[in-house]
Design a protein around this motif. Structure first.
Motif, PDB file in Angstrom:
ATOM      1  N   PHE A 295      -0.581  23.354  34.254  1.00 21.13           N
ATOM      2  CA  PHE A 295      -1.396  22.872  33.148  1.00 21.13           C
ATOM      3  C   PHE A 295      -1.637  21.377  33.340  1.00 21.13           C
ATOM      4  CE2 PHE A 295       0.657  26.618  31.480  1.00 21.13           C
ATOM      5  CZ  PHE A 295      -0.234  27.171  30.573  1.00 21.13           C
ATOM      6  N   LEU A 296      -2.649  20.844  32.647  1.00 20.59           N
ATOM      7  CA  LEU A 296      -2.989  19.430  32.755  1.00 20.59           C
ATOM      8  C   LEU A 296      -3.117  18.792  31.377  1.00 20.59           C
ATOM      9  CD1 LEU A 296      -3.980  16.992  34.528  1.00 20.59           C
ATOM     10  CD2 LEU A 296      -6.309  17.852  34.131  1.00 20.59           C
ATOM     11  N   LYS A 297      -2.418  17.680  31.169  1.00 25.62           N
ATOM     12  CA  LYS A 297      -2.614  16.883  29.950  1.00 25.62           C
ATOM     13  C   LYS A 297      -3.956  16.160  30.069  1.00 25.62           C
ATOM     14  CE  LYS A 297      -1.048  12.382  28.263  1.00 25.62           C
ATOM     15  NZ  LYS A 297      -1.273  12.397  26.829  1.00 25.62           N
ATOM     16  N   ILE A 298      -4.845  16.364  29.084  1.00 21.95           N
ATOM     17  CA  ILE A 298      -6.191  15.787  29.194  1.00 21.95           C
ATOM     18  C   ILE A 298      -6.499  14.734  28.136  1.00 21.95           C
ATOM     19  CG2 ILE A 298      -7.187  17.814  30.313  1.00 21.95           C
ATOM     20  CD1 ILE A 298      -8.487  18.375  27.476  1.00 21.95           C
ATOM     21  N   ASP A 299      -5.661  14.600  27.102  1.00 19.37           N
ATOM     22  CA  ASP A 299      -5.995  13.624  26.056  1.00 19.37           C
ATOM     23  C   ASP A 299      -5.774  12.204  26.560  1.00 19.37           C
ATOM     24  OD1 ASP A 299      -3.297  12.479  24.976  1.00 19.37           O
ATOM     25  OD2 ASP A 299      -2.940  14.630  25.038  1.00 19.37           O
TER      26      ASP A 299
ATOM     27  N   GLY B 297      -4.556  25.693  32.808  1.00 22.10           N
ATOM     28  CA  GLY B 297      -4.838  25.351  31.412  1.00 22.10           C
ATOM     29  C   GLY B 297      -4.669  23.866  31.159  1.00 22.10           C
ATOM     30  N   THR B 298      -4.943  23.454  29.930  1.00 22.71           N
ATOM     31  CA  THR B 298      -4.879  22.037  29.565  1.00 22.71           C
ATOM     32  C   THR B 298      -4.017  21.851  28.322  1.00 22.71           C
ATOM     33  OG1 THR B 298      -6.798  22.165  28.107  1.00 22.71           O
ATOM     34  CG2 THR B 298      -7.223  21.663  30.437  1.00 22.71           C
ATOM     35  N   LYS B 299      -3.686  20.585  28.036  1.00 25.03           N
ATOM     36  CA  LYS B 299      -2.927  20.272  26.819  1.00 25.03           C
ATOM     37  C   LYS B 299      -3.443  18.981  26.208  1.00 25.03           C
ATOM     38  CE  LYS B 299       0.338  17.758  25.927  1.00 25.03           C
ATOM     39  NZ  LYS B 299       1.513  16.908  25.647  1.00 25.03           N
ATOM     40  N   MET B 300      -3.525  18.952  24.870  1.00 29.55           N
ATOM     41  CA  MET B 300      -3.966  17.740  24.181  1.00 29.55           C
ATOM     42  C   MET B 300      -3.210  17.604  22.868  1.00 29.55           C
ATOM     43  SD  MET B 300      -7.716  19.296  23.515  1.00 29.55           S
ATOM     44  CE  MET B 300      -7.884  20.955  22.849  1.00 29.55           C
ATOM     45  N   ARG B 301      -2.807  16.367  22.553  1.00 27.87           N
ATOM     46  CA  ARG B 301      -1.869  16.124  21.453  1.00 27.87           C
ATOM     47  C   ARG B 301      -2.457  15.240  20.358  1.00 27.87           C
ATOM     48  NH1 ARG B 301       1.856  11.653  21.347  1.00 27.87           N
ATOM     49  NH2 ARG B 301       3.541  11.932  19.836  1.00 27.87           N
TER      50      ARG B 301
END
Length: 294
Positions: free
Chosen positions: A100-104, A137-141
Motif C-alpha cells: 500500500f502507499l500513503k498518499i496524503d 492500495g493507498t492510505k490517507m489520514r
C-alpha cells in the motif's frame, strides 16, 4: 487490480504493517530506533537512514506473509529498492505481502474540531506512478478531535471524494479518519463518525470498494456494521499512540477488527541490535499483533 492480493487482504488472517512515517514524523521514528539527528546532515541522508530501517524490517524472517497481509509504504520508499527490486515488488514477489502507499500530504490546521487533509495536488500523477510500481492500495489520514457534526461530515466527505478517484485508478483506498485517543469525548466522536461512514458506504456502487483504518473504539464492537458492510474490504485499527500491550488488549475486544500498527510494531527495535536481537524483537511484536488480530 491484483485479485490474489485482494483475496488475501479481504479474507486472510493477519494484519497490515504501517511503515509509512513521512517527512514530518521521520526524525521521531529514527530517534525511537536509536538514530539521533546528529547522524544525518540533510533530508536525503535522513530518508536513506529510514529506508535502511524499513529494509531491515521488511527483509527480516519475522516479517512474513503468514502473519502480515499488507504493508503501507511512504512515497519515497516506493521509489527505492530492496535487493535490486522496487520495494513493492520485493514485498509482493519475495514476501507475498500486498503493498500500500500513503498518499496524503499531511494535515490542515484544525477547524470545527477536526483536521482535514491538505490538498493532494498531484494525485493523478501519484496514482499513475503507484500503478507502475505495482502498488495494491493507498492510505490517507485525517484527524477528529471533537464531536463536531459539521467537522466530521467534512472529514468523511473529503475522504470519500478522494477515494473515488483512487478506485477509478484501479487501486483500493484505505480511508483513515483517526479519532484522537486524547479527545475529551472520544465515544461521541466515534458514534458520529460511524453514522457518517455508513451513510457514504451505502451510496457506493457495487464495484466501489474501500478499506477503513480507524482508532480502536471505546465501546467494543462499535464498528461491527462497518466490518460487515458489503462495500468494505477490511476494517483495520491504528494504534493511535497506545503501547503495543494496550493496543493489543483493546483490539482483542473487537471481533473482526485487525491491526494496522506503526509505533506498536517497531517500538522495541533499535539500530544497535544484532540481527539476532532485532529479528527476535520484531518476531515478538509481529506474533503479539497477529494474535490480537485473529
Amino acid at each position: 487490480m491484483n485479485e490474489k492480493q485482494l483475496d488475501k487482504v479481504k479474507n486472510g488472517k493477519g494484519f497490515i504493517a504501517a511503515l509509512d512515517q513521512s517527512g514530518g514524523s521521520t526524525p521521531k521514528a529514527l530517534a525511537a530506533y536509536g538514530v539521533n539527528e546528529d547522524a544525518y546532515s540533510n533530508e536525503d541522508e535522513m530518508f536513506t537512514l529510514v529506508h535502511d530501517m524499513r529494509t531491515r524490517i521488511i527483509t527480516s524472517p519475522a516479517f512474513d506473509a503468514q502473519h502480515i497481509l499488507g504493508a503501507i509504504l511512504f512515497e519515497q520508499t516506493m521509489d527505492r529498492e530492496i535487493d535490486g527490486m522496487y520495494t513493492a515488488d520485493y514485498l509482493a514477489e519475495k514476501k507475498g505481502i500486498a503493498p500500500f502507499l500513503k498518499i496524503d500530504k499531511g494535515l490542515a490546521e484544525e477547524a470545527n474540531g477536526v483536521q482535514l487533509m491538505k490538498p493532494i495536488t498531484d494525485l493523478d500523477e501519484t496514482l499513475k506512478r503507484a500503478n507502475e510500481r505495482h502498488i495494491f492500495g493507498t492510505k490517507m489520514r485525517s484527524v477528529i478531535k471533537e464531536p463536531n457534526e459539521e467537522g466530521i461530515k467534512a472529514v468523511v466527505d473529503q475522504q470519500f471524494e478522494v477515494a473515488k478517484q483512487i478506485i477509478a485508478a484501479g487501486l483500493v483506498p484505505i480511508i483513515e479518519p483517526e479519532v484522537d485517543i486524547h479527545s475529551g469525548n472520544k465515544p461521541a466522536c466515534e458514534q458520529l463518525l460511524k453514522d457518517e461512514l455508513l451513510n457514504h458506504l451505502d451510496q457506493l456502487k457495487d464495484d466501489e470498494n474501500v478499506m477503513l483504518k480507524l482508532t480502536i473504539p471505546t465501546e467494543a464492537n462499535l464498528y461491527r456494521e462497518l466490518i460487515q458492510h458489503p462495500r468494505v474490504v477490511r476494517v483495520v485499527a491504528l494504534s493511535g499512540g497506545y503501547s503495543t500491550t494496550i493496543a493489543n488488549e483493546k483490539l482483542k475486544e473487537n471481533e473482526g477488527l485487525i491491526a494496522s500498527f506503526s509505533r506498536a510494531l517497531s517500538q522495541d527495535l533499535n539500530a544497535s541490535q544484532t540481527d539476532e536481537e532485532f529479528n527476535s524483537a520484531l518476531e515478538k511484536a509481529v506474533h503479539s499483533i497477529y494474535e490480537a488480530s485473529i
